[in-house]
Design a protein around this motif. Structure first.
Motif, PDB file in Angstrom:
ATOM      1  N   GLU A 118      17.967  37.139   1.030  1.00 34.75           N
ATOM      2  CA  GLU A 118      17.893  36.562   2.370  1.00 34.75           C
ATOM      3  C   GLU A 118      19.204  36.832   3.080  1.00 34.75           C
ATOM      4  O   GLU A 118      20.278  36.674   2.508  1.00 34.75           O
ATOM      5  N   ASP A 121      19.347  38.199  10.353  1.00 36.35           N
ATOM      6  CA  ASP A 121      18.532  39.252  10.952  1.00 36.35           C
ATOM      7  C   ASP A 121      19.262  39.846  12.157  1.00 36.35           C
ATOM      8  O   ASP A 121      19.174  39.324  13.266  1.00 36.35           O
ATOM      9  N   SER A 125      21.930  44.657   9.459  1.00 33.86           N
ATOM     10  CA  SER A 125      21.306  44.267   8.191  1.00 33.86           C
ATOM     11  C   SER A 125      19.909  44.886   8.066  1.00 33.86           C
ATOM     12  O   SER A 125      19.514  45.295   6.971  1.00 33.86           O
ATOM     13  N   ARG A 126      19.180  44.975   9.176  1.00 29.37           N
ATOM     14  CA  ARG A 126      17.874  45.651   9.136  1.00 29.37           C
ATOM     15  C   ARG A 126      18.048  47.125   8.804  1.00 29.37           C
ATOM     16  O   ARG A 126      17.221  47.704   8.093  1.00 29.37           O
ATOM     17  N   THR A 144      11.111  39.921   8.774  1.00 29.89           N
ATOM     18  CA  THR A 144      11.910  38.873   9.418  1.00 29.89           C
ATOM     19  C   THR A 144      10.991  37.685   9.700  1.00 29.89           C
ATOM     20  O   THR A 144       9.870  37.850  10.176  1.00 29.89           O
ATOM     21  N   THR A 157      15.965  33.189  12.849  1.00 24.33           N
ATOM     22  CA  THR A 157      15.264  34.269  12.179  1.00 24.33           C
ATOM     23  C   THR A 157      16.123  34.786  11.034  1.00 24.33           C
ATOM     24  O   THR A 157      17.316  34.987  11.192  1.00 24.33           O
ATOM     25  N   ARG A 158      15.488  34.971   9.896  1.00 25.48           N
ATOM     26  CA  ARG A 158      16.169  35.472   8.707  1.00 25.48           C
ATOM     27  C   ARG A 158      15.489  36.755   8.252  1.00 25.48           C
ATOM     28  O   ARG A 158      14.293  36.941   8.445  1.00 25.48           O
ATOM     29  N   LEU A 159      16.262  37.621   7.646  1.00 27.73           N
ATOM     30  CA  LEU A 159      15.764  38.861   7.072  1.00 27.73           C
ATOM     31  C   LEU A 159      15.519  38.615   5.591  1.00 27.73           C
ATOM     32  O   LEU A 159      16.419  38.163   4.876  1.00 27.73           O
TER      33      LEU A 159
END
Length: 182
Positions: A118, A121, A125-126, A144, A157-159
Motif C-alpha cells: 500500500e 497514489d 508511485s503509479r 487505486t 486514495t491509496r495505491l
C-alpha cells in the motif's frame, strides 16, 4: 492466514487483518514508539525494530518462517512522495520511490502467493507499479482505491499493488465496504 507486516507502524493494517480472522505473527518498523503500540496490540507477534530496506536473507532470519499461509503486507513510508508534503527534495522523493521499488522486489524475490503493498497514489508511485507490472504481468497488478472503503476514518486514495488474482477480490471488497462505511 498469518501476517507479517513490514513498515507496520502501530499496526493499523494488522488490526484489520486480525479482525478479518487472520493472525499477526510479526511486525517490522524502525520507530520504537510505533512498535510499542504494535507490541501492546499484538502481544504474541514477533516485533523487530529495523530500518528497511534490508537484504531479504537478513530479514528472513529475524522473522517467523514463511509458509503457504503467510501474507506479507508492506506500506513503505510515503510522506516523501505524497502530494500533501510541501516541497520534498529530489533526494527525499527518490528515497520514497526506492522503498516502494524495494518492497515490490522483496515480494517478487520471496515468491509468496499472498502479499500486498500500500502506498500513496501519485503519478510517480503509479509509474513504479506500472514498470513492475510490465516486467511481471503474471505476478504484479495494481489498483487505486479510497481508504474509507475499508473502514478507515479518512477519504484518501491509496495505491494497492497486489498479485493479479487478488486485484478483483480487493476491488469487490472495496465496493462492498464503500456502501457500509462512512
Amino acid at each position: 492466514m498469518e501476517l507479517i507486516d513490514l513498515f507496520c507502524g502501530g499496526g493499523t493494517f494488522s488490526a484489520g487483518f486480525v479482525a478479518a480472522g487472520g493472525r499477526a505473527v510479526a511486525g517490522v518498523d524502525n520507530d520504537e514508539h510505533a512498535l510499542a503500540v504494535y507490541r501492546a496490540n499484538f502481544a504474541n507477534a514477533v516485533v523487530c525494530c529495523r530500518r528497511l530496506p534490508l537484504d531479504f536473507g537478513q530479514l528472513k532470519q529475524r522473522l517467523p518462517p514463511l509458509g503457504a499461509q503467510t501474507h506479507i503486507h508492506l506500506s513503505p513510508p510515503c510522506t516523501a512522495i505524497s502530494s500533501a508534503r510541501r516541497q520534498p527534495t529530489n533526494d527525499q522523493r527518490e528515497d520514497g520511490l526506492h522503498l516502494l521499488a524495494w518492497s515490490i522486489e522483496l515480494v517478487l524475490h520471496a515468491r509468496l502467493g499472498s502479499w500486498s503493498i500500500e502506498d500513496v497514489d501519485v503519478r510517480e508511485s503509479r509509474a513504479v507499479a506500472e514498470h513492475y507490472r510490465s516486467l511481471h504481468p503474471d505476478r504484479v497488478e495494481f489498483v487505486t482505491l479510497d481508504a474509507s472503503s475499508f473502514g478507515a476514518p479518512q477519504r484518501r486514495t491509496r495505491l494497492y499493488i497486489v498479485p493479479p488474482d487478488m486485484k478483483d477480490a480487493l476491488v469487490q471488497e472495496a465496493n462492498e465496504g464503500a456502501s457500509t462505511t462512512i
